[in-house]
Design a protein around this motif. Structure first.
Motif, PDB file in Angstrom:
ATOM      1  N   ARG A 191       0.846  -1.195   0.000  1.00  0.00           N
ATOM      2  CA  ARG A 191       0.000   0.000   0.000  1.00  0.00           C
ATOM      3  C   ARG A 191       0.881   1.244   0.000  1.00  0.00           C
ATOM      4  N   VAL A 192       0.487   2.223  -0.799  1.00  0.00           N
ATOM      5  CA  VAL A 192       1.160   3.525  -0.827  1.00  0.00           C
ATOM      6  C   VAL A 192       0.579   4.387   0.292  1.00  0.00           C
ATOM      7  N   ALA A 193       1.439   4.969   1.119  1.00  0.00           N
ATOM      8  CA  ALA A 193       1.015   5.820   2.227  1.00  0.00           C
ATOM      9  C   ALA A 193       1.643   7.197   2.076  1.00  0.00           C
ATOM     10  N   LEU A 194       0.808   8.243   2.173  1.00  0.00           N
ATOM     11  CA  LEU A 194       1.258   9.620   1.987  1.00  0.00           C
ATOM     12  C   LEU A 194       0.911  10.457   3.206  1.00  0.00           C
ATOM     13  N   SER A 195       1.656  11.531   3.392  1.00  0.00           N
ATOM     14  CA  SER A 195       1.325  12.531   4.399  1.00  0.00           C
ATOM     15  C   SER A 195       1.671  13.906   3.864  1.00  0.00           C
ATOM     16  N   GLU A 202      -1.429  10.240   7.402  1.00  0.00           N
ATOM     17  CA  GLU A 202      -1.640   8.820   7.174  1.00  0.00           C
ATOM     18  C   GLU A 202      -0.458   7.976   7.628  1.00  0.00           C
ATOM     19  N   ILE A 203       0.753   8.445   7.370  1.00  0.00           N
ATOM     20  CA  ILE A 203       1.941   7.675   7.748  1.00  0.00           C
ATOM     21  C   ILE A 203       2.037   7.568   9.258  1.00  0.00           C
ATOM     22  N   ARG A 204       1.825   8.676   9.954  1.00  0.00           N
ATOM     23  CA  ARG A 204       1.884   8.656  11.410  1.00  0.00           C
ATOM     24  C   ARG A 204       0.778   7.780  11.983  1.00  0.00           C
ATOM     25  N   ARG A 205      -0.431   7.906  11.442  1.00  0.00           N
ATOM     26  CA  ARG A 205      -1.539   7.107  11.965  1.00  0.00           C
ATOM     27  C   ARG A 205      -1.305   5.616  11.754  1.00  0.00           C
ATOM     28  N   ILE A 298       8.741   1.609   4.388  1.00  0.00           N
ATOM     29  CA  ILE A 298      10.012   2.182   3.941  1.00  0.00           C
ATOM     30  C   ILE A 298       9.701   3.405   3.084  1.00  0.00           C
ATOM     31  N   GLY A 299      10.401   4.487   3.320  1.00  0.00           N
ATOM     32  CA  GLY A 299      10.153   5.666   2.494  1.00  0.00           C
ATOM     33  C   GLY A 299      10.924   6.877   2.954  1.00  0.00           C
ATOM     34  N   SER A 300      10.252   8.034   2.869  1.00  0.00           N
ATOM     35  CA  SER A 300      10.920   9.311   3.136  1.00  0.00           C
ATOM     36  C   SER A 300      10.676   9.840   4.539  1.00  0.00           C
ATOM     37  N   ALA A 301       9.707   9.287   5.261  1.00  0.00           N
ATOM     38  CA  ALA A 301       9.252   9.892   6.513  1.00  0.00           C
ATOM     39  C   ALA A 301      10.106   9.464   7.698  1.00  0.00           C
ATOM     40  N   ASN A 302      10.762  10.435   8.308  1.00  0.00           N
ATOM     41  CA  ASN A 302      11.447  10.204   9.577  1.00  0.00           C
ATOM     42  C   ASN A 302      10.417  10.238  10.708  1.00  0.00           C
ATOM     43  N   ILE A 303      10.820   9.709  11.848  1.00  0.00           N
ATOM     44  CA  ILE A 303       9.945   9.762  13.023  1.00  0.00           C
ATOM     45  C   ILE A 303      10.275  11.042  13.786  1.00  0.00           C
ATOM     46  N   ASP A 304       9.909  12.143  13.198  1.00  0.00           N
ATOM     47  CA  ASP A 304      10.085  13.424  13.880  1.00  0.00           C
ATOM     48  C   ASP A 304       8.909  14.335  13.570  1.00  0.00           C
TER      49      ASP A 304
END
Length: 376
Positions: A191-195, A202-205, A298-304
């Motif tokens: 699944r593709v996940a965007l924010s 969506e990624i955080r949730r 896996i992607g671009s989103a850091n946990i910050d």
């Protein structure tokens, strides 16, 4: 924009520039119809020269080449490269350039790292077009990075993710096939996940939901660790339930040491809850990976907070036992090259480290508080 889970995909894990750059360049060379490239960090050098060469060649043979770069992150792209791309027919645009009348909007950056070629393949990860990821230039100091190569129906969703930003930027429509028109390329589920700032996070949730429901394992690697309160709480709760929680972050090698120290102030409560924290030693680890049982993102989103609040981000989520096992093996190799910050080691850290943690933690809190204010 929310995408469904799709069956019939094939995913391939690519570790470090020596593997993902050749695969990405080869895909562009083989393109027949269209190429979409969306990047944050772009700096002229050997890697940019190689991508410029293949993108210009593709455009000159009639392929539609769309290149969307973040205006701030791509400030290091030379005027010569920009001119050559445009003269060759590459459709080059920059996301959110600085406007004095809209300084507040300048905080919103396109942090996605996406390459989509025809309806055949997509590449997603934390990579930038910079020699920092190139071992031929940086040697053993090249940044540690992870990219996933995608084949199958999810490629259509990656085109839609790209085209939504492209069309909003310059009002030019890109014709994208329906997912049903792309034949299965494997048996893996994704699944593709965007924010984005103006979209549901969506990624955080998804991350919080997966952490809360994990039964055995929550492992995450992130280049910048300043997690939102809900993420910290979820990690502590599952760790107390005997779920194995491991966090992998940069050690002494970082492109933003201030962020490293600001994030360290969260170590104490996490360690007391049973979370294991590892700092990668050989080089800067820029990868953004999360594993919850047999789910991988896996992607671009850091946990910050910054990434998850302001930026356009994009992750590939995968549910597949075999793929997860491959990611786990790479994670274990990274852990073997890391120093574990045990509770005892944490208590013994020096005065200078404590001062830096307190200082940069205070700066982070003040900036976060200011940016939460209306008009701030």
């Amino acid at each position: 924009m929310a995408f469904p889970w799709r069956e019939g995909n094939r995913f391939h894990l690519l570790i470090d520039g020596e593997h993902f750059f050749p695969a990405m360049l080869a895909a562009i060379k083989q393109s027949r119809e269209m190429v979409g490239l969306e990047m944050y960090l772009v700096q002229s050098g050997r890697i940019v020269d190689e991508f410029t060469e293949v993108c210009c060649a593709a455009a000159q043979r009639g392929v539609q080449v769309f290149m969307l770069l973040d205006a701030f992150g791509a400030a290091g792209l030379s005027a010569q490269a920009r001119a050559r791309l445009r003269q060759s027919g590459v459709q080059l645009d920059f996301y959110n350039p600085l406007k004095l009348s809209q300084l507040w909007r300048f905080l919103r950056r396109d942090h996605r790292k996406i390459l989509v070629v025809d309806h055949d393949v997509a590449f997603v990860g934390g990579v930038g077009l910079t020699d920092d990821f190139d071992s031929a230039v940086r040697g053993c100091g090249a940044w540690r990075e992870t990219v996933v190569e995608c084949h199958g129906p999810v490629v259509v969703d990656w085109w839609r993710a790209f085209s939504s930003v492209w069309e909003a930027q310059n009002k030019q429509r890109i014709n994208v096939a329906a997912a049903e028109e792309v034949p299965p390329r494997g048996d893996q589920r994704g699944r593709v996940a965007l924010s984005a700032a103006d979209l549901p996070h969506e990624i955080r949730r998804a991350a919080i939901k997966r952490i809360r429901t994990a039964k055995h394992r929550v492992w995450m690697a992130t280049a910048y660790f300043i997690p939102p309160w809900k993420v910290r709480r979820a990690l502590r709760k599952v760790a107390r339930k005997s779920v194995e929680v491991r966090i992998l972050v940069p050690g002494p090698q970082s492109d933003h040491p201030a962020v490293h120290y600001a994030g360290r102030r969260y170590y104490g409560p996490l360690l007391r809850a049973g979370v294991r924290i590892f700092e990668y030693q050989p080089r800067f680890i820029h990868a953004k990976t999360m594993i919850c049982d047999d789910w991988v993102s896996i992607g671009s989103a850091n946990i910050d907070r910054w990434n998850l609040r302001w930026n356009l981000e994009a992750n590939q989520e995968i549910e597949d036992v075999a793929f997860t096992a491959e990611v786990v093996m790479q994670f274990e190799r990274d852990l073997a090259a890391s120093t574990e910050i045990t509770p005892a080691r944490w208590k013994r850290r020096g005065t200078s480290a404590r001062i830096l943690e307190r200082f940069w933690g205070t700066v982070d809190r003040l900036v976060d508080r200011y940016l939460r204010r209306p008009g701030g």
